[in-house]
Design a protein around this motif. Sequence first.
Motif, PDB file in Angstrom:
ATOM      1  N   HIS A 122      -3.209   2.403  -3.197  1.00 54.98           N
ATOM      2  CA  HIS A 122      -2.688   3.536  -2.420  1.00 54.98           C
ATOM      3  C   HIS A 122      -3.746   4.154  -1.514  1.00 54.98           C
ATOM      4  N   ILE A 123      -3.255   4.829  -0.509  1.00 61.84           N
ATOM      5  CA  ILE A 123      -4.088   5.703   0.318  1.00 61.84           C
ATOM      6  C   ILE A 123      -3.571   7.107   0.098  1.00 61.84           C
ATOM      7  N   ASN A 124      -4.494   8.024  -0.172  1.00 60.42           N
ATOM      8  CA  ASN A 124      -4.094   9.394  -0.392  1.00 60.42           C
ATOM      9  C   ASN A 124      -4.383  10.216   0.860  1.00 60.42           C
ATOM     10  N   LEU A 125      -3.346  10.629   1.579  1.00 61.89           N
ATOM     11  CA  LEU A 125      -3.573  11.458   2.771  1.00 61.89           C
ATOM     12  C   LEU A 125      -4.126  12.807   2.338  1.00 61.89           C
ATOM     13  N   LYS A 143      -2.057   1.408  10.583  1.00 60.12           N
ATOM     14  CA  LYS A 143      -3.492   1.358  10.868  1.00 60.12           C
ATOM     15  C   LYS A 143      -4.216   0.517   9.819  1.00 60.12           C
ATOM     16  N   TYR A 144      -3.800   0.705   8.569  1.00 62.17           N
ATOM     17  CA  TYR A 144      -4.391  -0.060   7.473  1.00 62.17           C
ATOM     18  C   TYR A 144      -4.101  -1.547   7.664  1.00 62.17           C
ATOM     19  N   ILE A 194       0.855  -1.174   0.000  1.00 61.49           N
ATOM     20  CA  ILE A 194       0.000   0.000   0.000  1.00 61.49           C
ATOM     21  C   ILE A 194       0.899   1.234   0.000  1.00 61.49           C
ATOM     22  N   GLN A 212       2.448   5.583   9.924  1.00 59.16           N
ATOM     23  CA  GLN A 212       1.467   5.125  10.901  1.00 59.16           C
ATOM     24  C   GLN A 212       0.125   4.804  10.231  1.00 59.16           C
ATOM     25  N   THR A 213      -0.231   5.594   9.217  1.00 61.35           N
ATOM     26  CA  THR A 213      -1.451   5.299   8.470  1.00 61.35           C
ATOM     27  C   THR A 213      -1.383   3.884   7.897  1.00 61.35           C
ATOM     28  N   GLU A 222      -6.356  -2.878  10.436  1.00 60.50           N
ATOM     29  CA  GLU A 222      -7.751  -3.011   9.993  1.00 60.50           C
ATOM     30  C   GLU A 222      -7.934  -4.214   9.076  1.00 60.50           C
ATOM     31  N   LEU A 249       1.414  14.897   6.238  1.00 58.15           N
ATOM     32  CA  LEU A 249       1.608  14.612   7.664  1.00 58.15           C
ATOM     33  C   LEU A 249       3.071  14.445   8.041  1.00 58.15           C
ATOM     34  N   GLY A 257       6.362  10.157   9.670  1.00 54.62           N
ATOM     35  CA  GLY A 257       5.800   9.384  10.786  1.00 54.62           C
ATOM     36  C   GLY A 257       4.305   9.167  10.643  1.00 54.62           C
ATOM     37  N   GLY A 258       3.578  10.249  10.378  1.00 54.63           N
ATOM     38  CA  GLY A 258       2.132  10.154  10.220  1.00 54.63           C
ATOM     39  C   GLY A 258       1.743   9.281   9.041  1.00 54.63           C
ATOM     40  N   ALA A 259       2.549   9.351   7.970  1.00 55.75           N
ATOM     41  CA  ALA A 259       2.259   8.554   6.782  1.00 55.75           C
ATOM     42  C   ALA A 259       2.444   7.066   7.073  1.00 55.75           C
TER      43      ALA A 259
END
Lengths: 238, 121
Positions: free
Chosen positions: A54-57, A72-73, A33, A68-69, A76, A61, A64-66
């Motif tokens: 992909h995930i589009n923020l 989380k994915y 991803i 961490q997303t 889930e 961020l 780190g924030g990216a």
Amino acid sequence: MKILLIIPAYNEQENILNVCKTVEQSKVKVDYIVINDGSTDNTLKILEENNLEHINLVHNLGIGGAVQTGYKYALENDYDIAIQFDGDGQHDINYVETICEPIINGQADFCIGSRYIDNSTSKFKSTWIRRVGKDIISAMIKLFWKQKITDPTSGFRAANKKVIKIFANEYPTDYPEPESTVTLLKKGLKVTEKPVNMHERKAGKSFVNPWTSGLYMIKVSIAIIVDSIFRTNGGTSE
Amino acid sequence: MNLTLKIALIIISLIYIFLILKAIRRKKINVTYSIFWIITGIALIICTIVPNLIEYISKKLGFETPSNMLFVITIFIAFYLIFNLTVILSRENRKNTLLVQEVSLLKKQVKHLEEKIDGAK
């Protein structure tokens, strides 16, 4: 065994397609991803046109924030192993199996792909100034936690389910690799290293310059010292 | 202190308090954060009406002049406020990160579900 590659990407229009293609064509069966961290170039367009997962923020961020997303994915979607894999072509897909091995065997919860564990596997060793920085961080972790981490800034790392859950919950923001490793040591998890090969980035510019490196060292040092001295868990209550 | 100056200072303090109250009404500032500013306004008025109070306290505490004491107090309070602001800022940052992540993950999921529905048609 469900394995996920988390590929953070910020302005990687030259590299991202190649990185995804090598992942798709590799012999190891892994999902990936890409986390597009609010790129201002054509990264998102390339991801969409080529149908790359992909995930589009919705807003930038930082690394780190990216990442961490991605964790989380992974949580889930119930992945067994999550691997951080750079979007700039630095990491070598052939070593995914290597760093997964200790986790599959149950020898470790977290495995870092290291350039420095032996001198032969990786030809690319980064600049001397970064190596000095790395050595200082290494020494600090050794001092506080009695464990030698030869490549604490490596962004090529594999995590098992336990670690995925922890990182989905708490992950440092700016330059997160060493600090997140300390978080795991603090929780009594087993961290290990395996030798891997790394390349120089294929194209585009790295964000590192003397000023940011100095700031990086200060931030990481403070984070490690604070994390190590106060050994009870802090209150991040949200 | 001369009476004209006193009256002028009191009027200024009242305007100051009025502006803060107006800001609360216009929702420019939370009531919680406004308390501090209202208290400073009231303190200003008290100091204007009884200037001897400040002199008395500073002498008791051993300051050379009352203005020295005021400077010290103001600087301490200002530092505390700024520190508090960075704490609040960090907290808001964390919340923001969380929101961006959750929204982005949801968007991904929605897209995934849409594709599934389209595929089923």
